[in-house]
Design an enzyme around this catalytic site. Structure first.
Site, PDB file in Angstrom:
ATOM      1  N   HIS A   1      41.697  28.130  71.382  1.00 18.87           N
ATOM      2  CA  HIS A   1      42.555  28.978  70.231  1.00 18.87           C
ATOM      3  C   HIS A   1      41.657  29.903  69.770  1.00 18.87           C
ATOM      4  CE1 HIS A   1      45.461  25.615  69.132  1.00 18.87           C
ATOM      5  NE2 HIS A   1      44.286  24.800  69.539  1.00 18.87           N
TER       6      HIS A   1
ATOM      7  N   ASP B   1      36.799  21.879  66.291  1.00 21.54           N
ATOM      8  CA  ASP B   1      37.049  20.674  65.425  1.00 21.54           C
ATOM      9  C   ASP B   1      35.962  20.252  64.235  1.00 21.54           C
ATOM     10  OD1 ASP B   1      39.552  21.130  66.281  1.00 21.54           O
ATOM     11  OD2 ASP B   1      39.411  19.526  68.024  1.00 21.54           O
TER      12      ASP B   1
ATOM     13  N   SER C   1      44.592  22.632  74.231  1.00 21.78           N
ATOM     14  CA  SER C   1      43.537  22.463  73.190  1.00 21.78           C
ATOM     15  C   SER C   1      42.337  21.420  73.305  1.00 21.78           C
ATOM     16  CB  SER C   1      44.392  22.177  71.677  1.00 21.78           C
ATOM     17  OG  SER C   1      43.549  22.500  70.709  1.00 21.78           O
TER      18      SER C   1
END
Lengths: 235, 235
Positions: free
Chosen positions: B159, B137, B122
């Site tokens: 993701h 994010d 990630s």
């Protein structure tokens, strides 16, 4: 006296651009023949001209003309002299970067605080908070600061989305991200769902629309705020 | 010779932390008794100690010890002397900010390029790209730069999530956000779905896992890349 509409989104599912807000906007901008549009956020990368044309089309329905800030030689005086101002959504990073690059973040804040009617949708609403740190956008450009106009004393998370309990996706939920923000920051965050807006009149900040909003504070459990609540106590 | 695993996620739905990757990691870190863990991304704001304990628990299953970088007095020499390095997920903004604050972005890049086995998940994978500009994010802290290690010549969207065609949510899809990035940037972006990873051996970059990945380039239609493809041509 401040006179601001801070909307989560410009468009609700199945509706036209700004359609659900037009009755409000007709009152909000009732003394305006022409409003100044700030198209800097460029959704999907469309040009300032294209975006201004889109805003014009919507405002024509309530007989208000729209002029893009890029059409002015002097952006500062364009803001100072505007009858009303609308900042559209798109990329908050691009918007904030352009506001700094054109050296108008401060004058925009001052002008809104003086009472020029302002409408923000999405990214245009995020910049009403103290910082843009609760945007959902991708950091596609690097702005010189995350600080924004601070015309309200907390931050906005636009397009607030509840966790999808059926999802098998392991990426962070919106709530998790806002909690992470509060590991490093004390600013309260109001999650505005699509269709909600804040109506700011002077020091009063009313939550409008049919939905509740979700308030996040450092070290506190998130809480639901009902529509028509005066949220001016949040700071 | 570079020796890197760049994983979209640490955890797949229904699995334990790092579980799906352990067979790979056992080979990847076969010459390591202890690996250095960089816990800076602090998912959900957990402490460096808590996060290191979590990584230790997973690596104990393949008989590898884990030591957190915060346990060392000198972060630079900790990286230079590491047998292997793992950077965990969480907030990419916090991670990048800490790497700069500790003045180790450059040495981390150099050490990975020299061949110290590296694992990223990630946020720890996002920093393998040229910049962190395709993170999902929230910008909860302001890093001094968005530039990252550049141990691969393109950017990672971890993701990666396909558009939900049933959704009534009007916020931008992942694909729209990446397209907006390409209105201002030329760096290719590889969207890695959860369960996919890149296996980098020298100049070869293999896509692994059961899923395809989605490649975005400026002014080009996005394309699906099948698993087991050598994607080292992307630059």
């Amino acid at each position: 006296m401040k006179n601001i509409i801070i909307a989560s989104t410009s468009t609700i599912h199945g509706g036209e651009y700004l359609e659900y807000l037009l009755p409000e906007l007709s009152k909000h901008f009732k003394n305006c023949k022409t409003i100044l549009f700030i198209p800097y956020a460029r959704p999907s990368g469309i040009t300032h001209e294209e975006y201004t044309a889109k805003a014009s089309l919507a405002f024509a329905k309530i007989n208000i003309a729209v002029k893009g800030i890029h059409e002015f030689e002097n952006a500062t005086s364009a803001i100072e002299n505007a009858e009303g101002i609308f900042t559209g959504g798109g990329s908050t990073f691009v918007l904030v970067n352009e506001l700094y690059r054109n050296n108008i973040m401060t004058v925009l804040s001052q002008t809104i605080k003086k009472g020029t009617p302002y409408l923000g949708t999405s990214a245009g609403s995020v910049i009403c908070g103290l910082s843009m740190q609760n945007t959902n956008d991708m950091p596609i450009v690097y702005p010189p600061s995350f600080q924004t106009t601070g015309v309200i004393p907390f931050n906005i998370n636009a397009h607030y989305l509840d966790p999808d309990t059926q999802s098998k996706h392991m990426g962070e939920t919106r709530e998790t991200r806002i909690k992470e923000f509060h590991a490093y920051n004390t600013i309260p965050v109001l999650g505005l769902r699509e269709g909600s807006w804040l109506d700011v009149k002077g020091s009063k900040i009313l939550l409008k629309g049919n939905l509740s909003a979700r308030l996040f504070r450092q070290n506190q459990v998130a809480e639901e705020i009902e529509s028509e609540t005066d949220v001016s106590y949040i700071k």
